[in-house]
Structures are given as structure tokens and as C-alpha cells.
Design a protein around this motif. Sequence first.
Motif, PDB file in Angstrom:
ATOM      1  N   VAL A 255       0.774  -1.048   0.018  1.00 20.12           N
ATOM      2  CA  VAL A 255      -0.086   0.059   0.027  1.00 20.12           C
ATOM      3  C   VAL A 255       0.774   1.282   0.111  1.00 20.12           C
ATOM      4  N   GLU A 256       0.394   2.379  -0.421  1.00 25.64           N
ATOM      5  CA  GLU A 256       1.004   3.684  -0.306  1.00 25.64           C
ATOM      6  C   GLU A 256       0.008   4.687   0.275  1.00 25.64           C
ATOM      7  N   VAL A 257       0.478   5.638   1.146  1.00 26.92           N
ATOM      8  CA  VAL A 257      -0.325   6.571   1.590  1.00 26.92           C
ATOM      9  C   VAL A 257       0.102   7.818   0.854  1.00 26.92           C
ATOM     10  N   TYR A 258      -0.963   8.315   0.307  1.00 25.50           N
ATOM     11  CA  TYR A 258      -0.419   9.320  -0.887  1.00 25.50           C
ATOM     12  C   TYR A 258      -1.627  10.561  -0.440  1.00 25.50           C
ATOM     13  N   ASN A 259      -1.159  11.671   0.009  1.00 22.53           N
ATOM     14  CA  ASN A 259      -2.225  12.711   0.216  1.00 22.53           C
ATOM     15  C   ASN A 259      -3.210  12.442   1.213  1.00 22.53           C
ATOM     16  N   ASN A 260      -2.758  11.739   2.178  1.00 25.50           N
ATOM     17  CA  ASN A 260      -3.541  11.170   3.384  1.00 25.50           C
ATOM     18  C   ASN A 260      -4.470  10.271   3.128  1.00 25.50           C
ATOM     19  N   VAL A 323      15.875  18.765  -5.463  1.00 27.99           N
ATOM     20  CA  VAL A 323      16.662  17.931  -4.675  1.00 27.99           C
ATOM     21  C   VAL A 323      16.844  16.602  -5.173  1.00 27.99           C
ATOM     22  N   HIS A 324      15.776  15.922  -5.643  1.00 25.52           N
ATOM     23  CA  HIS A 324      15.849  14.547  -6.071  1.00 25.52           C
ATOM     24  C   HIS A 324      14.902  14.109  -7.444  1.00 25.52           C
ATOM     25  N   ALA A 325      15.638  13.597  -8.530  1.00 29.38           N
ATOM     26  CA  ALA A 325      15.057  13.392  -9.674  1.00 29.38           C
ATOM     27  C   ALA A 325      13.945  12.365  -9.551  1.00 29.38           C
ATOM     28  N   HIS A 326      13.710  11.467  -8.661  1.00 30.32           N
ATOM     29  CA  HIS A 326      12.887  10.458  -8.452  1.00 30.32           C
ATOM     30  C   HIS A 326      12.067  10.492  -7.181  1.00 30.32           C
ATOM     31  N   SER A 327      11.839  11.611  -6.682  1.00 26.21           N
ATOM     32  CA  SER A 327      11.381  11.988  -5.231  1.00 26.21           C
ATOM     33  C   SER A 327       9.978  11.296  -5.175  1.00 26.21           C
ATOM     34  N   SER A 328       9.931  10.397  -4.239  1.00 27.47           N
ATOM     35  CA  SER A 328       8.780   9.449  -3.667  1.00 27.47           C
ATOM     36  C   SER A 328       7.635  10.471  -3.138  1.00 27.47           C
ATOM     37  N   ARG A 329       6.806  10.634  -3.705  1.00 28.86           N
ATOM     38  CA  ARG A 329       5.486  11.643  -3.147  1.00 28.86           C
ATOM     39  C   ARG A 329       4.507  10.797  -2.237  1.00 28.86           C
ATOM     40  N   SER A 330       4.696   9.523  -1.777  1.00 30.42           N
ATOM     41  CA  SER A 330       3.798   8.669  -0.750  1.00 30.42           C
ATOM     42  C   SER A 330       4.808   7.986  -0.177  1.00 30.42           C
ATOM     43  N   HIS A 331       4.276   7.534   0.963  1.00 30.92           N
ATOM     44  CA  HIS A 331       4.721   6.459   2.116  1.00 30.92           C
ATOM     45  C   HIS A 331       4.302   4.977   1.514  1.00 30.92           C
ATOM     46  N   LEU A 332       5.463   4.099   1.470  1.00 30.40           N
ATOM     47  CA  LEU A 332       5.384   2.727   1.011  1.00 30.40           C
ATOM     48  C   LEU A 332       5.259   1.911   2.097  1.00 30.40           C
ATOM     49  N   VAL A 333       4.521   1.097   2.361  1.00 27.18           N
ATOM     50  CA  VAL A 333       4.279   0.068   3.172  1.00 27.18           C
ATOM     51  C   VAL A 333       4.040  -1.300   2.497  1.00 27.18           C
ATOM     52  N   VAL A 334       4.915  -2.142   2.720  1.00 25.92           N
ATOM     53  CA  VAL A 334       5.239  -3.699   2.100  1.00 25.92           C
ATOM     54  C   VAL A 334       5.126  -4.371   3.443  1.00 25.92           C
ATOM     55  N   THR A 335       3.956  -5.220   3.438  1.00 26.82           N
ATOM     56  CA  THR A 335       3.683  -6.286   4.699  1.00 26.82           C
ATOM     57  C   THR A 335       3.601  -7.750   4.257  1.00 26.82           C
ATOM     58  N   LEU A 336       4.545  -8.159   4.965  1.00 20.86           N
ATOM     59  CA  LEU A 336       4.756  -9.960   4.844  1.00 20.86           C
ATOM     60  C   LEU A 336       3.782 -10.369   6.047  1.00 20.86           C
ATOM     61  N   THR A 337       2.637 -10.898   5.722  1.00 21.72           N
ATOM     62  CA  THR A 337       1.940 -11.688   6.928  1.00 21.72           C
ATOM     63  C   THR A 337       2.179 -13.307   6.928  1.00 21.72           C
ATOM     64  N   THR A 426       3.904  17.711  -1.031  1.00 22.60           N
ATOM     65  CA  THR A 426       4.898  18.309   0.116  1.00 22.60           C
ATOM     66  C   THR A 426       4.104  18.474   1.211  1.00 22.60           C
ATOM     67  N   SER A 427       2.967  18.981   1.322  1.00 22.44           N
ATOM     68  CA  SER A 427       2.168  19.817   2.568  1.00 22.44           C
ATOM     69  C   SER A 427       1.665  18.313   3.227  1.00 22.44           C
ATOM     70  N   PHE A 428       1.142  17.485   2.462  1.00 21.30           N
ATOM     71  CA  PHE A 428       0.726  16.142   2.970  1.00 21.30           C
ATOM     72  C   PHE A 428       1.718  15.259   3.783  1.00 21.30           C
ATOM     73  N   ILE A 429       3.048  15.252   2.912  1.00 24.79           N
ATOM     74  CA  ILE A 429       3.906  14.541   3.524  1.00 24.79           C
ATOM     75  C   ILE A 429       4.515  15.067   4.876  1.00 24.79           C
ATOM     76  N   ASN A 430       4.831  16.328   4.791  1.00 22.84           N
ATOM     77  CA  ASN A 430       5.226  16.868   6.141  1.00 22.84           C
ATOM     78  C   ASN A 430       4.312  16.859   7.191  1.00 22.84           C
ATOM     79  N   ARG A 431       3.090  17.078   6.846  1.00 20.75           N
ATOM     80  CA  ARG A 431       2.008  16.783   8.047  1.00 20.75           C
ATOM     81  C   ARG A 431       1.938  15.566   8.667  1.00 20.75           C
ATOM     82  N   SER A 432       2.012  14.494   7.753  1.00 17.35           N
ATOM     83  CA  SER A 432       2.133  13.082   8.083  1.00 17.35           C
ATOM     84  C   SER A 432       3.271  12.596   9.010  1.00 17.35           C
TER      85      SER A 432
END
Length: 519
Positions: A255-260, A323-337, A426-432
Motif C-alpha cells: 500500500v501507499e499513503v498518498y495525500n493522506n 533535490v531528487h530526480a525521482h522523489s517519492s510522493r507517498s509512503h510505501l508500506v510492504v507487509t509480509l503476513t 509536500t504539505s501532506f508528506i510533512n504533515r504526516s
Amino acid sequence: MKFQRSSVVTQLHGAIKRLKQDLKSLHSFALELSKDFQRQSKTCLYQVLAAVQGIQLQNEAMQMFQIKAFDLEQSLQEVTERYEKEKQKRKALHNSLIELRGNIRVHCRIRPLLPFDDASGLSQGRQRNFSEKVAYAADDETVLVKCSRPGHASVNKTFQFERVYNDLESQDAVFADVAPLLTSLLDGYNVCIMAYGQTGSGKTYTMLGPQLEGNLAFAIEEESELGIIPRATQEVFRLISEKPPGSYCVEVSVVEVYNNEIFDLLAKDSCGKVFGIKRDVVTTREGKSDVPLLTHETVENASEFLHLVKKGLLLRVTHPTLVHAHSSRSHLVVTLTITTVVFGDNFGTLCEDEQISQRLNKEASFTFPQKMRDNKSTSSSRASSPVQLEATEKMKQVKTRLQLVDLAGSECVGMSGVTGAALRETSFINRSLSALADVLGAIAEQRAHVPYRNSKLTHLLQDSVGGDAKLLVMLCISPGQKYLTESMQSLGFGTRARQVQRGQVKKKISQCRVKENKT
């Protein structure tokens, strides 16, 4: 005529007389030379003897020094060995203390200076200043930061963490300190590994590995550069291969968390095409966070896992910044259950592999619950027998989770130069990330209320951050003067994370009993 002969004889006598005198003088000179040679020979001989004696004394002294040096070297080696043993003991005690207190482990990785660290659009003098290295690994547990302001003396600040990696340490070195946590995963503990830092500080490289044109390169030739996520999966399946066959089932979600908002990156449409679907996170009756309808794919090996993760990454939102050519705009969460099947009488120990193996071989083959039977990792169901039904009644299943989190990087808008939609991101990233810091602060201060629901990110990671998971935060730091403010913020976050005490991390206990197979 007679007179002439007399004159010649006289001349000859005079010449002979002069020759005799010259011969006498030469003889006297030769004697003097001989005496002088003898004197000088004796002097030289004395000097040679003195030199030989000096050399012998020096050789003896050198031998003494060599003996002393050898003794000192042996003593130093013994002291070093004792120091290393004591250091390992101290680390073991420290880790035990961390585990007893439920503290969060924090490691810090300082990346090398890179070409894009040079500040564009500034004077040459300012460029040299901004690309100057100010963050160093003082040793394997200490970060040293040189803080300076115009007109003020430079001040050195230090930060202590469980492990600090300098800019020359490899992906192998980083994973070597992560691998023991994976053994805990199969021992019945939840584990979370999270990369934190500003954009461009090396989080995605540390967690995933190198990227080519924005896509992951999981090629064999890049194996030495693989990050924590692919390596962790390989290690998990290696550990599973040493366990009784069929006693483990592994599922993966991305999953990714993008713009909350939470997006399921493995969800498929009616044609089987993968695309991101918005999901929500809820809190269960037991107080755990859960994402209903989240896609869980069963995998049987690391290759299948990497294939799914790569598919998900193709949907992850990225955007170029200054600052970065491929800046990730979301939080990535990979889960192994990982679902582990164990017998009731062995459940307390969970990892009594030999006993489980013997019971599996002697009593009966078993089948997983319906959900697990439907997955491709389970074999076709067999006809039930009284022995099999009796065995399944005694079986229980335990679910443990490995969460691998690549957080989006915090950004200074003035430095990244983002506008429009990227500015909103950026606003959502910094707030999260600020919400994550608030959660850690609330837990550290043992407040009655912890604001998990202030952000979808913290709500999703609630069980890992404040729950019963062994949590490792991998701080990633950019060493240049240009990023000093962001680096100090990241180091401050890591320092606060170390202060969190959550109580002793516990093993997972029985969640449900495996039902009878009535097929």
C-alpha cells in the motif's frame, strides 16, 4: 782539453751530491708518510672498532625494542580482544534493555556526497560552502554534526544511536544488523523496519536498492546493491526452508499513503490489471488497526514477492524536484503476513521445530483454514480421516507481520522548488511525518491519549509504532551543509524515538484454532 774534462767531472759530482740530498729528503718524507699512515690507520681502526661496537649495541637495543614491541603488540591484541568482547556484552545488555523496555531501535546511515549536492544558481564560493560535508560517523554508534553560522564559531553536536553507518558502508553491512530481527519474526514477534529522512537522503536506496529510470532493478547483477526489502524477503524464505514443510503460509500486501489516503497497489480490476484502489483504515474491537478489503497475495518464494512489489512500485507516485530526480510522493508500506501452524501442546514454545516435524510426520497431514486453502500456496485438500480430524483439532495458527516502510522524505519547499500539485503533496508528506513525531512524543511522555488518527499513516502503523512490534527506525542523513537543518530535524526525530518505552515486546499468542477439514 784537460780543463774541460775537469769541469765536467765537477759538474757530475755536484749533480750526484744534489741527487743524494734529494734522495735523502725523499726518504725522510717517505718515513713521515709511513708514520702518518700508521697513525691514521690506527685511528681509523679504532673508529671502525668503535663503530662496530656501536652497531652491536644498537642491534642489542633494537632486539630489546623488538621484544618490547612484540610484547606490547600481544598486550594490545589481548586488550583489543577483551574490549571487543566487553563491547559485544555491552551491546547485548543494551539490546536486552531495549527489548525489556520496549524501546525503538534507531540506526543512522549517512550517505556519501553526490554530484547533485552542489547548489545550483549560487556563486562558486557559496557552492563550495553548501556542498561541504558537515555530518560524519564519529564511530559505529555516534553521529558528529558540525553546526556553524556566519560570524559564529563552529559547534560540534553528537547524537547516539544503536548503530551508525558511515558513507562507505555497504548494503551488506546495513542488512547484517537487520537480519536478527527476521529470526524474531519466525519466533512469533511482529517486526517493523522503517526508513526516515529528508528527500534525497537515501531511504529508497536503503530499503529497496538502486533505481533505473524510476523503476526498481532487481537484476542479478545488482544483487550486492539490493536493499533491506528484497534481502529481508530472501532471508525470511531461507529461514522458512529450514522449518517443517507446509507449516508456514506467506502473504504480501503493498500500500501507499498518498495525500493522506491509503491506496492498495496490488488490487486488480475485472480484467486482472493491477491498479491502485483507495482503501480505508479502521480500528478493530481489539484496538488493532486494519484495512478492510486489502489485497493479500500468497507467495511461495522471494522471486514471487519481488515480482509483486515491483508491480506495486510501478504505481507509486513519484515527482522530480530540485533535490531528487525521482522523489517519492507517498509512503510505501510492504507487509509480509506469515501464518504459522503449530500444535496446541507445543504452542507455548512456538518454535519447537523438531517436535512439530515429528508430529506432522507421525500423526497426519493437515490442511489450512478455508482462506489459506484457497491460495495457491496450499496443496489440494485430502480426504479427512479420524486421525486427521483429531490432529487438526489440536492445531492452532499464529499470524506475525513484517512491515517494511519507505517513508516519503520531508521537504523544504524553498529548496525543492515544488509548485502546484507537488506542493500539495509536500504539505501532506510533512504533515504526516509531523503526526508521526507527535505520536512518538505522546508515547514517550506516556500521555493518556496518543493521536494515532491525526494521520492515515500513523493510524495504519499504530500497531507497529505503539503496539507489540519490534520496531527499527533507519534514519537516512544527507551529509552536506546544504541539508543541515533537515539533517538536524531527522537526528532529533531519531533521538525522540529512542526515548520511547512501550513495555516488553510480546510474542503473538493463539488467534484462532484451525477448524476441522470437512471436505
